[in-house]
Design an enzyme around this catalytic site. Sequence first.
Site, PDB file in Angstrom:
ATOM      1  N   ASN A  58      32.986  11.209  46.654  1.00 40.93           N
ATOM      2  CA  ASN A  58      32.795  10.276  45.542  1.00 40.93           C
ATOM      3  C   ASN A  58      32.823  11.028  44.216  1.00 40.93           C
ATOM      4  O   ASN A  58      32.097  12.003  44.029  1.00 40.93           O
ATOM      5  CB  ASN A  58      31.455   9.547  45.685  1.00 40.93           C
ATOM      6  CG  ASN A  58      31.463   8.564  46.836  1.00 40.93           C
ATOM      7  OD1 ASN A  58      32.467   7.906  47.079  1.00 40.93           O
ATOM      8  ND2 ASN A  58      30.352   8.465  47.545  1.00 40.93           N
ATOM      9  N   CYS A 117      38.448  22.367  33.668  1.00 38.82           N
ATOM     10  CA  CYS A 117      37.784  22.607  34.953  1.00 38.82           C
ATOM     11  C   CYS A 117      38.304  23.965  35.436  1.00 38.82           C
ATOM     12  O   CYS A 117      38.334  24.911  34.652  1.00 38.82           O
ATOM     13  CB  CYS A 117      38.057  21.469  35.938  1.00 38.82           C
ATOM     14  SG  CYS A 117      39.802  21.032  36.124  1.00 38.82           S
TER      15      CYS A 117
END
EC number: 3.6.1.52
Length: 204
Positions: free
Chosen positions: A118, A143
């Site tokens: 999720n 990231c």
Amino acid sequence: MQLEISPRQRSQQQKEEEGEHQQRAGEEAVGAVFSIEPWVDAAAVLVPPLNFAEVNDGIFRSGFPAADNFAFLLSLKLRSIVYLCPEPYPEENTRFLEQNGIKLHQFGIDGSKELLVNIPEEKIREALKVILDVRNQPVLIHCKRGKHRTGCVVGCLRKLQKWCLTSVFDEYQHFAAAKARSTDQRFMELFDTSSLMHLTASQC
């Protein structure tokens, strides 16, 4: 009885003292050169991080910046970095931010490759609030590789900008390439922008 120093001896003594002074100055100068951080070098070649791109005025995206990218980051005149990984920021990168007045905002999102993982919608939402606050711009979003987590954040930003899903997915796939994930695209499709609609058009 005080011995007088002849002019010749005095001249030789002055030369020795001047030589020692120049040697100390040279050693200090050499030490100063090696203490300068690499990103301070005015002649440094500007190397952008992996997957770098401009998202919007004052908003950029990329993979994880390495030391050889620091001079390039300085050229962006960043105020903030939005970091999307859960791992602590490296010491070298932290020192670079501190010495250049760049604020770090961390929203740790797991980079798991599991298809059923999720994506934390609330963290995406909070990251967008920071990104769209003009007080934090220019801002860099990154990231590890600048593909999935960064791609999801930028994709949700595009929805705020009223982009059609086809264009949102095309941009995501441009950076993710063969690593594109259907779960990421599904997340972007279902992301609810209603709580962020109060942000002005100029911020988007």
